[in-house]
Design a protein around this motif. Structure first.
Motif, PDB file in Angstrom:
ATOM      1  N   ASN A  66       0.706  58.256  37.153  1.00  0.00           N
ATOM      2  CA  ASN A  66       1.209  57.235  36.232  1.00  0.00           C
ATOM      3  C   ASN A  66       1.024  57.655  34.771  1.00  0.00           C
ATOM      4  OD1 ASN A  66      -1.529  56.985  35.886  1.00  0.00           O
ATOM      5  ND2 ASN A  66      -1.593  54.776  36.192  1.00  0.00           N
ATOM      6  N   THR A  67       0.927  58.944  34.504  1.00  0.00           N
ATOM      7  CA  THR A  67       0.658  59.398  33.137  1.00  0.00           C
ATOM      8  C   THR A  67       1.903  59.823  32.371  1.00  0.00           C
ATOM      9  OG1 THR A  67       0.137  61.593  33.997  1.00  0.00           O
ATOM     10  CG2 THR A  67      -1.709  60.084  33.601  1.00  0.00           C
ATOM     11  N   HIS A  68       3.054  59.778  32.996  1.00  0.00           N
ATOM     12  CA  HIS A  68       4.279  60.104  32.267  1.00  0.00           C
ATOM     13  C   HIS A  68       4.511  59.030  31.206  1.00  0.00           C
ATOM     14  CE1 HIS A  68       8.597  60.606  31.449  1.00  0.00           C
ATOM     15  NE2 HIS A  68       8.355  61.883  31.726  1.00  0.00           N
ATOM     16  N   ARG A  69       5.062  59.420  30.070  1.00  0.00           N
ATOM     17  CA  ARG A  69       5.250  58.475  28.960  1.00  0.00           C
ATOM     18  C   ARG A  69       6.093  57.259  29.339  1.00  0.00           C
ATOM     19  NH1 ARG A  69       8.498  62.992  26.974  1.00  0.00           N
ATOM     20  NH2 ARG A  69      10.651  62.442  27.279  1.00  0.00           N
ATOM     21  N   SER A  70       6.924  57.382  30.362  1.00  0.00           N
ATOM     22  CA  SER A  70       7.731  56.234  30.780  1.00  0.00           C
ATOM     23  C   SER A  70       6.873  55.095  31.321  1.00  0.00           C
ATOM     24  CB  SER A  70       8.765  56.666  31.829  1.00  0.00           C
ATOM     25  OG  SER A  70       8.122  57.087  33.007  1.00  0.00           O
ATOM     26  N   HIS A  71       5.628  55.400  31.733  1.00  0.00           N
ATOM     27  CA  HIS A  71       4.719  54.371  32.235  1.00  0.00           C
ATOM     28  C   HIS A  71       3.988  53.653  31.103  1.00  0.00           C
ATOM     29  CE1 HIS A  71       5.114  55.414  36.462  1.00  0.00           C
ATOM     30  NE2 HIS A  71       5.123  56.668  36.080  1.00  0.00           N
ATOM     31  N   ARG A  72       4.087  54.180  29.893  1.00  0.00           N
ATOM     32  CA  ARG A  72       3.399  53.610  28.742  1.00  0.00           C
ATOM     33  C   ARG A  72       4.370  53.454  27.573  1.00  0.00           C
ATOM     34  NH1 ARG A  72      -1.016  53.645  31.399  1.00  0.00           N
ATOM     35  NH2 ARG A  72      -2.065  55.455  32.210  1.00  0.00           N
ATOM     36  N   PRO A  73       5.249  52.471  27.653  1.00  0.00           N
ATOM     37  CA  PRO A  73       6.284  52.324  26.625  1.00  0.00           C
ATOM     38  C   PRO A  73       5.740  52.076  25.221  1.00  0.00           C
ATOM     39  CG  PRO A  73       6.248  50.415  28.080  1.00  0.00           C
ATOM     40  CD  PRO A  73       5.307  51.425  28.658  1.00  0.00           C
ATOM     41  N   ASP A  74       4.542  51.556  25.075  1.00  0.00           N
ATOM     42  CA  ASP A  74       3.977  51.287  23.753  1.00  0.00           C
ATOM     43  C   ASP A  74       3.123  52.435  23.219  1.00  0.00           C
ATOM     44  OD1 ASP A  74       5.186  48.815  23.724  1.00  0.00           O
ATOM     45  OD2 ASP A  74       3.453  47.800  24.581  1.00  0.00           O
ATOM     46  N   ALA A  75       3.010  53.507  23.968  1.00  0.00           N
ATOM     47  CA  ALA A  75       2.187  54.633  23.530  1.00  0.00           C
ATOM     48  C   ALA A  75       2.751  55.217  22.235  1.00  0.00           C
ATOM     49  CB  ALA A  75       2.137  55.704  24.605  1.00  0.00           C
ATOM     50  N   GLY A  76       1.871  55.509  21.308  1.00  0.00           N
ATOM     51  CA  GLY A  76       2.277  56.108  20.056  1.00  0.00           C
ATOM     52  C   GLY A  76       2.662  55.119  18.980  1.00  0.00           C
ATOM     53  N   THR A  77       2.654  53.846  19.300  1.00  0.00           N
ATOM     54  CA  THR A  77       2.978  52.843  18.287  1.00  0.00           C
ATOM     55  C   THR A  77       1.689  52.260  17.730  1.00  0.00           C
ATOM     56  OG1 THR A  77       3.081  51.056  19.913  1.00  0.00           O
ATOM     57  CG2 THR A  77       5.137  52.221  19.435  1.00  0.00           C
ATOM     58  N   LEU A  78       1.713  51.949  16.471  1.00  0.00           N
ATOM     59  CA  LEU A  78       0.528  51.346  15.840  1.00  0.00           C
ATOM     60  C   LEU A  78       0.791  49.921  15.433  1.00  0.00           C
ATOM     61  CD1 LEU A  78      -0.658  54.311  13.621  1.00  0.00           C
ATOM     62  CD2 LEU A  78      -1.639  53.509  15.752  1.00  0.00           C
TER      63      LEU A  78
END
Length: 78
Positions: A66-78
């Motif tokens: 579950n570590t692909h970026r598609s599993h974490r849509p808010d990753a990288g946003t502040l």
């Protein structure tokens, strides 16, 4: 998902050791990473088992990655 595992042997002085490495392109990370004790999660136990046993084939997860970026849509946003 691909997993690369290798075993290397190195000698330093009179000490000989075998070290196994596992390279994971994807893995199952707990949703609450900071609240999870590594010994209670399958992924971390399996990662620790490889160098402990010197057998890269011991890494056989049952949980889906579950570590692909598609599993974490808010990753990288502040």
């Amino acid at each position: 998902m691909s997993t690369t595992a290798t075993t290397t042997r190195s000698t330093r002085g009179s000490i000989c050791s075998a070290t196994s490495w596992v390279r994971l392109d994807a893995w199952h990370q707990p949703q609450d990473l900071w609240g999870t004790v590594p010994s209670t999660h399958e992924t971390f136990r399996l990662i620790a088992e490889v160098p402990n046993s010197s057998d890269p084939a011991r890494y056989r997860p049952t949980l889906p990655p579950n570590t692909h970026r598609s599993h974490r849509p808010d990753a990288g946003t502040l």
